[in-house]
Design an enzyme around this catalytic site. Structure first.
Site, mmCIF file in Angstrom:
data_model
loop_
_atom_site.group_PDB
_atom_site.id
_atom_site.type_symbol
_atom_site.label_atom_id
_atom_site.label_comp_id
_atom_site.label_asym_id
_atom_site.label_seq_id
_atom_site.Cartn_x
_atom_site.Cartn_y
_atom_site.Cartn_z
ATOM 1 C CG ASP A 63 9.766 39.919 61.306
ATOM 2 O OD1 ASP A 63 8.655 40.561 62.079
ATOM 3 O OD2 ASP A 63 11.169 41.108 61.801
ATOM 4 C CG ASP A 84 14.640 43.150 62.979
ATOM 5 O OD1 ASP A 84 14.193 43.026 63.906
ATOM 6 O OD2 ASP A 84 14.313 42.577 61.377
ATOM 7 C CG ASP A 132 12.379 41.776 67.676
ATOM 8 O OD1 ASP A 132 11.401 42.466 68.156
ATOM 9 O OD2 ASP A 132 12.854 41.749 66.529
HETATM 10 P P1 ATP Z 1 8.641 44.603 59.590
HETATM 11 O O1 ATP Z 1 8.344 44.504 61.316
HETATM 12 O O2 ATP Z 1 7.753 42.951 58.925
HETATM 13 O O3 ATP Z 1 9.905 44.035 59.051
HETATM 14 P P2 ATP Z 1 8.948 47.127 59.191
HETATM 15 O O4 ATP Z 1 10.015 46.893 58.519
HETATM 16 O O5 ATP Z 1 8.168 48.142 58.344
HETATM 17 O O6 ATP Z 1 7.855 46.000 59.123
HETATM 18 P P3 ATP Z 1 9.713 48.477 61.301
HETATM 19 O O7 ATP Z 1 11.369 48.653 60.650
HETATM 20 O O8 ATP Z 1 9.487 48.404 62.123
HETATM 21 O O9 ATP Z 1 8.976 47.622 60.545
HETATM 22 O O10 ATP Z 1 9.079 49.829 60.189
HETATM 23 C C1 ATP Z 1 7.931 50.371 60.493
HETATM 24 C C2 ATP Z 1 7.978 51.932 60.140
HETATM 25 O O11 ATP Z 1 8.982 52.745 60.391
HETATM 26 C C3 ATP Z 1 7.565 51.648 58.538
HETATM 27 O O12 ATP Z 1 6.680 51.303 57.792
HETATM 28 C C4 ATP Z 1 8.093 52.964 58.266
HETATM 29 O O13 ATP Z 1 6.848 54.058 58.356
HETATM 30 C C5 ATP Z 1 9.244 53.660 59.150
HETATM 31 N N1 ATP Z 1 9.596 53.246 58.861
HETATM 32 C C6 ATP Z 1 11.182 52.471 58.750
HETATM 33 N N2 ATP Z 1 12.847 52.840 58.849
HETATM 34 C C7 ATP Z 1 12.508 53.522 58.693
HETATM 35 C C8 ATP Z 1 13.884 54.524 58.187
HETATM 36 N N3 ATP Z 1 15.087 53.988 58.303
HETATM 37 N N4 ATP Z 1 13.058 55.799 58.591
HETATM 38 C C9 ATP Z 1 12.013 56.524 59.258
HETATM 39 N N5 ATP Z 1 11.258 55.766 59.244
HETATM 40 C C10 ATP Z 1 11.517 54.806 59.208
#
Ligand code: ATP
Length: 911
Positions: free
Chosen positions: A339, A643, A647
């Protein structure tokens, strides 16, 4: 009967499921929104005890000690002790019994160490639960829950106690642990009939079951042994054996070897009596000596300890092993899929850019501290004079589940770090979090999930107006927007222009969020997906920075040197992913495959790309499974991090599933082989290094012990076959094998990582432990040892030494050769002779000191003379013995040099 037991008995199986949630709350004297207060929690904990199932009692020390004798060779030795006693050879009996006892004590101590290692790891994995107490949310160890506590549930959680639900939103729970039914059950808060079976009690969430979807809250109505799962299995039997496929393989090998040696010993016994006309009693002792010489009795125990030490060291480096075989797999990993957010990056977010239709600006500051200026170019900007800015900041503050707290030295986020950054930005703009929340109370929400990539909250202001705020991945939010807000009001949305804004922010490595709002009917009490799928008004974009971790950049470089490919699999935007990949210096950071592209490709097309492309963006958890499967189809050994609850399939499928300790859900942890306590990519790479080290150390233990057995067996066999006097007596062999060898081999379990451990390619997964090289080395050393022992024995006899003196020289030569061989084997292929290596070998030096002391005692102490028939060694012979050890070391160093040259020539020929 005390109070607590009485209460338990009287409340045996009450029908909580048939009572309304309010009645249950009343029964437990708790207000669901506020929870219990701390003094009450303490009182109830005293009364009901910890929320823990009684553990199966571990084996007592006596049983553990006795189990050390459950070994074929020990039976043979005890048989031999009996026979020698019957024959009146009391000294031999005493030696055999003594050595068996010493060996059992060593085994007992080693096993204790191994069990401690496992226990410590189990403790590190204890679950936590979110509770509401005194009106605030806390994360507490699950075992601290008491009846009446209000517990919050969300997808991925394991239900920590039996709960009567009082809130459920799309809540689905998989209750296979209780009912065997693996399809998740949709929960509600309605009471059901009293006689409903477990699977039909919709208003209950039972301890040990898994939340697969949605959110909920419930009141603890049963904890510890007083839960449904506690009733089914009063004991958690955590009998985990410390073993791996390799260890099992070696244990089988040892057993097989023991059988073969005993067969051979029987033949030799007959041969000696019938052919050579030896006395049966003498021949019996000789074959016992042969059996002891040839059987690597200490090997399985040493391997187990090596594994245990490895697991303990991994835990010290933040890698908690959940399934032991993975220690071996780590050494052959060829691809790590990681990730991005929080693993490769620091997850310390800060809002850097704000863009709206009415203007844009940058924000300054450090970490989560809510102080920092707003600027457009170099010009300072006063946020209070820009309604567009305030509106954007307010939306970010309200559509938010995190809280920000000032501690002594720093500002800390409770909840999602990105949301913490939004609060910090709002405070920098002059908003007051409590005032805003009080002025616009939240009525409902759609929580964020990685699938939909947005979050929405419904608010009512004091004028009675209702509105939703939405924040999320910009593509997602933009699709639902029909207009954009500027300071004059709403105007049409120019999709293309906004996409360019997004690209520009992403190209700088910023994580982009879009924020939008929508008016709702004032009586609205709930917000649904349908409400936010269209008709939104875009307020603007927020760009957040989250720089790569320094140590992750180094770890990526280490992986490259170690022949491991790193692939970044992120839910973030392609542009952001590309920019961060470049900062991390991934092998191929130019090409990105997005989740959408992934879906449009068939397996064949994707399989062709998957090896080369290292960056995957806007990926949903389901895509991860496909990527792992395709990589594995190309013979890669794959690690995958994760996480969330979704997954789990990919984590299970991967050769090494890695869950994040901090932000990982229980579901992800349970599906994984390893948990990284600090969520840091560098810890994964350190774990790989440690995995390679453990494997090396196992190999070293084998390479150390087998030739010693071989050399001794060879000496005895040659003597018997050719009718020569035995150079070492059976009891002396017993001493060497079960005391000196085991003590020396123990040091190998503590060996540090070899300098080239992360400079060689991953070990092929199907590589045999006893490779051609190891066989050759074992044979060579066995021969050299036999030659050394026989050499000094025959020479001494020829020089007129007594038989006892010659044998004492031979035993000491064997032990000295072992000591020198220990230093040689610490580096299987690279030179051992270096000052630095000598200094960092505390365990080896300690083992040598202990063995040297024992050996001096063996040689010079009068009582040892009675048992082992030894004689003092004079100075000249002492020097001779040490020189033979040096000779062995020198020959092996030359052999390594020769092998390295040969390998170098082969490489240059290939090149
Ligand atoms: P990784 O998978 O590498 O951890 P990530 O944290 O960007 O990356 P996700 O958590 O799936 O992956 O988030 C995807 C997208 O969703 C983010 O790029 C963001 O635009 C949006 N996002 C993440 N967290 C929030 C939140 N708490 N509220 C609203 N949108 C969110």
């Amino acid at each position: 009967m005390n109070d607590a037991t009485q209460d338990r008995v009287s409340s045996a199986r009450p029908d909580w499921h048939a009572r309304p949630a309010d009645a249950v709350a009343e029964h437990w004297a708790v207000a669901p929104e506020k929870g219990l207060d701390e003094p009450e929690v303490t009182r109830r904990r005293e009364r009901y005890g910890l929320n823990r199932l009684p553990e199966a009692r571990p084996r007592g020390p006596l049983i553990r000690f006795l189990s050390q004798f459950r070994n074929l060779l020990i039976y043979v030795l005890l048989g031999a002790a009996l026979i020698t006693a019957l024959l009146g050879h009391w000294v031999d009996t005493a030696v055999i019994v003594g050595v068996v006892l010493v060996n059992a004590v060593i085994g007992f101590v080693q096993e204790g160490k191994a069990e401690d290692a496992l226990r410590a790891i189990r403790d590190m994995l204890s679950a936590r639960a979110m509770v509401v107490r005194e009106g605030r949310q806390y994360s507490v160890p699950a075992e601290e829950l008491v009846p009446g506590d209000v517990v919050l549930l969300q997808a991925g959680d394991r239900v920590p106690a039996d709960l009567r639900l009082w809130r459920a939103r799309g809540l689905q729970i998989e209750e296979a642990a209780l009912t065997g039914e693996s399809v998740a059950q949709e929960k509600s808060i309605e009471p059901v009939a009293g006689e409903a079976v477990l699977g039909d009690r919709l208003g209950m969430a039972y301890s040990g079951t898994l939340v697969t979807h949605g959110q909920g809250a419930g009141i603890v109505v049963g904890s510890g042994a007083d839960t449904e799962i506690g009733r089914i299995s009063r004991l958690v039997s955590q009998v985990e054996t410390l073993t791996t496929p390799l260890l099992r393989q070696m244990a089988t090998f040892s057993r097989w070897l023991t059988g073969a040696v005993l067969g051979l010993a029987a033949l030799i016994f007959l041969f000696g009596i019938l052919w050579r006309g030896m006395a049966p009693a003498e021949m019996f002792m000789t074959v016992v000596g042969l059996a002891v010489a040839a059987i690597p009795e200490g090997l399985p125990a040493i391997l187990t300890v090596t594994l245990a030490i490895g697991v303990q060291r991994l835990a010290g480096r933040h890698a908690i092993i959940r399934r032991l075989p993975v220690v071996e797999t780590l050494g052959s990993l060829s691809v790590i899929c990681s990730d991005k957010t929080g693993t490769l990056t620091r997850n310390e977010m800060m809002v850097r850019s704000l863009v709206s239709a009415a203007g844009h600006c940058r924000v300054e500051g450090e970490g989560y501290c809510p102080r920092g200026a707003f600027r457009r170019g170099e010009e300072p900007l006063d946020p209070a004079r820009h309604p567009w800015l305030m509106r954007l900041l307010r939306a970010g503050l309200l559509c938010n589940d995190a809280t920000l707290e000032e501690t002594d030295e720093d500002w800390q986020v409770h909840g999602d770090p990105m949301e913490g950054a939004l609060i910090a930005a709002a405070l920098k703009g002059g908003l007051d979090a409590d005032d805003e929340r009080a002025a616009n109370p939240r009525t409902d929400l759609i929580p964020f999930d990685a699938q939909h990539k947005f979050m929405a909250t419904l608010h009512h202001d004091h004028q009675g107006e209702a509105f939703v705020y939405v924040k999320g991945a910009p593509e997602q939010v933009l699709r639902a927007c029909q207009a954009v807000w500027d300071e004059q009001g709403e105007s049409p949305l120019d999709q293309e222009a906004w996409e360019q804004h997004i690209e520009a922010l992403a190209a700088e490595g910023q994580r982009v969020l879009a924020v939008a709002c929508k008016g709702m009917p004032s009586h609205a009490q709930e917000v649904d997906f349908a409400d936010v799928e269209s008709g939104l008004v875009l307020l603007g974009l927020l760009g957040l920075i989250d720089p790569p971790r320094e140590e992750a950049i180094r770890a990526v470089a280490d992986c490259r040197e170690a022949g491991i490919r790193v692939k970044m699999i992120t839910g973030d935007h392609a542009g952001t992913a590309r920019a961060i990949a470049a900062q991390l210096d991934l092998s191929n950071c130019g090409e990105v495959i997005t989740g959408q592209q992934l879906e449009s490709m068939d397996d064949e097309a994707l399989a062709r790309r998957v090896e080369d492309v290292d960056v995957y963006a806007r990926v949903s958890p389901e895509h991860k499974l496909r990527l792992v499967t395709l990589l594995q189809a190309q013979d890669a050994i794959v690690a995958m991090t994760g996480d969330g609850v979704n997954d789990a399939p990919a984590l299970k499928r991967a050769d090494v599933g890695i869950a994040m300790g901090r932000k990982g859900t229980e579901a992800a942890k349970e599906a994984s082989e390893m948990v990284i306590a600090d969520d840091n990519f560098a810890s994964i790479v350190r774990a790989v290094e440690q995995g390679r080290t453990v494997y090396d150390n196992l190999k070293k233990a084998i390479a150390f012990l087998l030739p010693i057995n071989g050399g001794e067996a060879m000496s005895i066999l040659v003597a018997v076959l050719f009718g020569l006097t035995l150079p070492i007596t059976p009891v002396q062999i017993l001493w060497v094998n079960m005391v000196s060898s085991v003590a020396l081999a123990m040091a190998l379990a503590f060996e540090a990582t070899e300098p080239d451990a992360m400079r060689r390619p991953p070990r092929p997964a199907d590589e045999a432990m006893i490779s051609g090289f190891l066989l050759w080395r074992i044979a060579l050393v066995a021969l050299l040892m036999a030659a050394g022992v026989f050499g000094i024995f025959r020479l001494a006899l020829a020089d007129g030494a007594s038989l006892e003196e010659a044998r004492t020289y031979a035993v000491n030569t064997l032990v000295v050769m072992e000591i020198f061989y220990l230093f040689s084997v610490r580096f299987l292929r690279t030179p051992s002779l270096s000052w630095a290596h000598m200094v960092d070998s505390r365990a080896a030096i300690l083992a040598v000191a202990v063995v040297a002391l024992l050996q001096l005692m063996f040689t010079y102490a009068p009582f040892m003379e009675r048992f082992f028939d030894t004689r003092p060694v004079d100075f000249v012979h002492g020097v001779e013995i040490v020189l033979i050890g040096v000779g062995l070391f020198a020959v092996l160093e030359l052999e390594k040099l020769w092998l390295r040259r040969a390998a170098g020539r082969r490489r240059s020929d290939d090149g």
